[in-house]
Motif scaffolding. Structure first.
Motif, short mmCIF file in Angstrom:
data_model
loop_
_atom_site.label_atom_id
_atom_site.label_comp_id
_atom_site.label_asym_id
_atom_site.label_seq_id
_atom_site.Cartn_x
_atom_site.Cartn_y
_atom_site.Cartn_z
N ASP A 195 41.90 39.92 39.83
CA ASP A 195 42.42 39.28 38.62
C ASP A 195 43.38 38.12 38.91
O ASP A 195 43.58 37.25 38.07
N TYR A 196 43.97 38.12 40.09
CA TYR A 196 44.89 37.04 40.46
C TYR A 196 44.26 35.67 40.25
O TYR A 196 44.90 34.73 39.78
N TYR A 197 42.98 35.55 40.60
CA TYR A 197 42.32 34.26 40.54
C TYR A 197 42.08 33.77 39.11
O TYR A 197 41.70 32.62 38.89
N ASN A 198 42.33 34.64 38.13
CA ASN A 198 42.19 34.24 36.72
C ASN A 198 43.51 33.76 36.12
O ASN A 198 43.54 33.31 34.98
N PHE A 205 48.79 30.35 37.44
CA PHE A 205 49.55 29.90 38.61
C PHE A 205 48.81 30.17 39.93
O PHE A 205 49.31 29.88 41.00
N ALA A 206 47.61 30.71 39.86
CA ALA A 206 46.89 31.12 41.07
C ALA A 206 46.65 29.94 42.01
O ALA A 206 46.21 28.88 41.59
N ASN A 207 46.94 30.18 43.26
CA ASN A 207 46.67 29.21 44.32
C ASN A 207 45.35 29.59 44.97
O ASN A 207 45.27 30.55 45.74
N THR A 208 44.30 28.87 44.66
CA THR A 208 42.97 29.25 45.15
C THR A 208 42.81 29.04 46.65
O THR A 208 41.86 29.53 47.24
N ASN A 209 43.75 28.32 47.26
CA ASN A 209 43.69 28.09 48.70
C ASN A 209 44.59 29.06 49.48
O ASN A 209 44.79 28.92 50.67
N ILE A 248 31.75 38.08 44.58
CA ILE A 248 32.57 37.66 43.45
C ILE A 248 33.60 36.61 43.87
O ILE A 248 33.81 35.62 43.18
N HIS A 249 34.23 36.84 45.01
CA HIS A 249 35.21 35.86 45.49
C HIS A 249 35.37 35.95 47.00
O HIS A 249 35.36 37.02 47.58
N GLN A 250 35.52 34.79 47.61
CA GLN A 250 35.74 34.71 49.05
C GLN A 250 37.09 35.32 49.42
O GLN A 250 38.10 35.06 48.77
N MET A 251 37.11 36.13 50.47
CA MET A 251 38.36 36.62 51.03
C MET A 251 38.36 36.30 52.51
O MET A 251 37.32 36.33 53.17
#
Length: 305
Positions: A202-205, A208-212, A231-234
């Protein structure tokens, strides 16, 4: 009786005697090889049950990624998993684990599930003893845990008392002495059907999320990796559960594979831009033996370059 008949009788007796001697030799060989086989099997199981399960190995890995903030250069993470307290693990072995961890002065410590063996019900005294030892783990930037498939209802309470933050499909931002941060996300057990990948990510939604941001994912069953990465790169995934097979044959690999670790059961995988490390665990499971698969603690050093 003629001479020929006497010779025939004598030859028959000689032949019978030779056959008796031959049978004796065969029986002696069978007994000899049976004894050798019994000794070998005894030594094998003794080693697998009492030697291979004892010596804890510390695996050290350097992890480099340009996404890691320079202020986190040299950050030390200790990863341990699958204690299975009550299997071949007692209070003294937990003390040894804690000593090995603290000796390396980690900044962050993570535990990826299965604290107490599923066959064990700890009484209050044993539980307090376990909590007392795990409380001694020193980690200035935080101690994190996730829930394994064998962890019971009191698991989160125990880990909280040990000053671990239990990430149950949740995330946390870890700050050093600057405004730089790392993202740690904890996924619950897929075998218990309690994993919620979308909630955990949920952080990526958030606005203020820093996608990098450099991201670390904690999961119990390593086969959840593909679902997460779809769903999302880690950047870094740390898992347990598989024990790396418990019994491994050189050049072949695991003899058996567990549900939840059918695809990923070895110590390390590179999946596109993600790195997956799987702990071999501390305790034992099922048959209680290990072979060519020592119990271990993983020790990671993070670096920007």
């Amino acid at each position: 009786m003629t001479r020929e008949e006497l010779n025939e009788d004598k030859q028959e007796e000689i032949l019978k005697e030779e056959n008796r001697k031959a049978r004796k030799k065969v029986i002696k060989k069978i007994v000899k090889y049976t004894v050798i086989l019994i000794i070998f099997l005894y030594a094998f199981f003794f080693y697998a049950e009492n030697v291979s399960t004892v010596k804890i190995v510390v695996n050290e890995e350097r992890i480099t990624n340009t996404k890691i903030p320079i202020s986190f250069n040299g950050l030390k993470i200790i990863h341990f998993s699958d204690l299975h307290y009550g299997s071949n693990i007692d209070k003294d072995k937990v003390k040894e684990v804690v000593t090995l961890i603290n000796k390396r002065k980690p900044d962050i410590v993570v535990f990826t599930g299965d604290l107490i063996d599923k066959s064990i019900e700890l009484d209050n005294k044993e539980q307090e003893s376990l909590i007392t030892e795990l409380q001694k783990i020193d980690s200035p930037l935080g101690k994190y845990a996730i829930i394994g498939d064998e962890d019971k209802d009191n698991y989160s309470t125990i880990m909280n008392q040990c000053n671990f933050v239990v990430l149950n499909n949740e995330y946390d931002l870890v700050y050093n002495k600057t405004n730089d941060a790392l993202l740690i996300t904890g996924f619950s057990s897929s075998l218990n059907n309690t994993i919620d990948i979308n909630k955990a990510l949920d952080y990526y939604n958030l606005d203020f999320a820093n996608t990098n941001i450099y991201s670390i994912g904690l999961l119990h069953e390593p086969d959840s990796t593909d679902d997460i990465l779809n769903i999302h790169q880690m950047d870094l995934l740390l898992a347990g559960h598989s024990h790396n097979g418990n019994v491994r044959i050189p050049f072949i690999g695991s003899v058996t594979k567990r549900n939840g670790a059918k695809k990923y059961d070895q110590a390390y995988y590179k999946i596109n831009n993600s790195k997956l490390y799987i702990s071999s665990g501390i305790g034992t499971q099922d048959n209680g033996i290990r072979l060519f698969c020592r119990p271990s603690i993983n020790f990671y050093r993070l670096s920007n370059s």
